[in-house]
Design a protein around this motif. Structure first.
Motif, PDB file in Angstrom:
ATOM      1  N   ASN A 133     -86.925 156.013  21.497  1.00 53.22           N
ATOM      2  CA  ASN A 133     -87.832 155.871  20.361  1.00 53.22           C
ATOM      3  C   ASN A 133     -87.086 155.408  19.117  1.00 53.22           C
ATOM      4  O   ASN A 133     -87.574 154.578  18.347  1.00 53.22           O
ATOM      5  CB  ASN A 133     -88.531 157.200  20.096  1.00 53.22           C
ATOM      6  CG  ASN A 133     -89.492 157.136  18.918  1.00 53.22           C
ATOM      7  OD1 ASN A 133     -90.473 156.394  18.945  1.00 53.22           O
ATOM      8  ND2 ASN A 133     -89.217 157.900  17.883  1.00 53.22           N
ATOM      9  N   GLN A 147     -95.032 154.123  19.792  1.00 54.42           N
ATOM     10  CA  GLN A 147     -95.439 155.448  20.275  1.00 54.42           C
ATOM     11  C   GLN A 147     -95.936 155.372  21.710  1.00 54.42           C
ATOM     12  O   GLN A 147     -95.620 156.234  22.531  1.00 54.42           O
ATOM     13  CB  GLN A 147     -96.533 156.007  19.362  1.00 54.42           C
ATOM     14  CG  GLN A 147     -97.033 157.386  19.778  1.00 54.42           C
ATOM     15  CD  GLN A 147     -98.012 157.964  18.788  1.00 54.42           C
ATOM     16  OE1 GLN A 147     -97.732 158.077  17.611  1.00 54.42           O
ATOM     17  NE2 GLN A 147     -99.196 158.313  19.263  1.00 54.42           N
ATOM     18  N   TRP A 219     -96.650 163.455  17.505  1.00 57.06           N
ATOM     19  CA  TRP A 219     -95.589 162.734  18.192  1.00 57.06           C
ATOM     20  C   TRP A 219     -94.318 162.650  17.365  1.00 57.06           C
ATOM     21  O   TRP A 219     -93.218 162.705  17.904  1.00 57.06           O
ATOM     22  CB  TRP A 219     -96.072 161.330  18.564  1.00 57.06           C
ATOM     23  CG  TRP A 219     -97.055 161.337  19.678  1.00 57.06           C
ATOM     24  CD1 TRP A 219     -98.395 161.126  19.602  1.00 57.06           C
ATOM     25  CD2 TRP A 219     -96.784 161.625  21.048  1.00 57.06           C
ATOM     26  NE1 TRP A 219     -98.976 161.255  20.846  1.00 57.06           N
ATOM     27  CE2 TRP A 219     -98.008 161.551  21.751  1.00 57.06           C
ATOM     28  CE3 TRP A 219     -95.621 161.935  21.764  1.00 57.06           C
ATOM     29  CZ2 TRP A 219     -98.096 161.763  23.108  1.00 57.06           C
ATOM     30  CZ3 TRP A 219     -95.716 162.140  23.129  1.00 57.06           C
ATOM     31  CH2 TRP A 219     -96.948 162.065  23.784  1.00 57.06           C
TER      32      TRP A 219
END
Length: 249
Positions: A133, A147, A219
């Motif tokens: 990420n 995401q 998230w």
């Protein structure tokens, strides 16, 4: 049995390398892999081999476990050796065999695999996703939904061990029932006895994961790293300086 050590499987142990911050560990491993690819002298490769054994001791992973991870790559390494042996810059040249160069390239490739194995064996899958990420965050400039990419990574990493575990359970059940109708690959690809039960179990787990992901809205908190401790930061910086010095020597 299908339940075995494989590349990418996390092995929990209470070791220095397991407890190290994932980002610091990633920088150390990726810099080692890069230097391995750039090294052309036997002395530098020898130093990196020694570094690998230090990492192996710091991770408390046995040589048997590393061998079981490394074993599936043996045919790829043999292929690499043969390609380097029979081909040069001008193409296929069986009259000029360079065993030294072929062995050096194969050794470097093997060492890169071993460094990667150390990282995946000592780093939790979620921490690997956090690193992914972080690496793809700049893609947000191009309006890429990072995401969704990282969420897909979580699902993929969850299903890799799941497939092995469920397949092992089905295989064990067949043995307990003394089902010897089919052997080897014939047993694995038998639709009713193996593929269908595995398919339904995977669908069941995927449905559970999908429901979980649907209602998860934090998230950024999931992907957030803890702070790197100062000693780990100093150790990582010192190691990178050491590798840079080794490269320019």
């Amino acid at each position: 049995m299908l339940k075995k050590n494989y590349f990418g499987k996390y092995r929990y142990k209470n070791s220095f390398f397991h407890n190290m911050h994932p980002l610091a560990k990633f920088l150390i491993i990726i810099s080692s892999i890069i230097l391995t690819g750039l090294s052309i002298s036997l002395s530098k490769i020898s130093v990196l081999i020694a570094v690998f054994f230090i990492f192996l001791a710091a991770s408390k992973i046995s040589a048997k476990e590393i061998y079981s991870i490394f074993r599936p790559f043996r045919f790829l390494l043999i292929f690499t050796f043969l390609i380097q042996l029979f081909f040069d810059n001008s193409g296929f040249n069986p009259d000029s065999l360079n065993y030294t160069a072929a062995a050096a390239v194969t050794l470097k490739f093997s060492l890169m695999i071993l460094f990667s194995a150390i990282f995946t064996a000592t780093t939790r899958p979620l921490d690997i996703i956090k690193i992914l990420n972080l690496l793809i965050k700049p893609l947000k400039i191009f309006k890429v939904n990072t995401q969704d990419i990282t969420a897909s990574g979580i699902i993929a990493l969850r299903f890799i061990p799941l497939l092995f575990e469920e397949a092992d359970k089905i295989r064990t059940a067949q043995i307990l029932r003394n089902d010897e109708t089919h052997r080897g690959f014939k047993r694995i690809f038998q639709i009713e006895a193996f593929v269908v039960p595995l398919f339904f179990r995977v669908v069941h787990f995927s449905e559970q994961i999908a429901i979980t992901l649907k209602f998860r809205d934090n998230w950024e908190k999931v992907y957030k790293f803890d702070r790197i401790r100062i000693p780990e930061l100093i150790l990582t910086g010192a190691y990178l300086v050491l590798l840079a010095g080794l490269y320019y020597v």
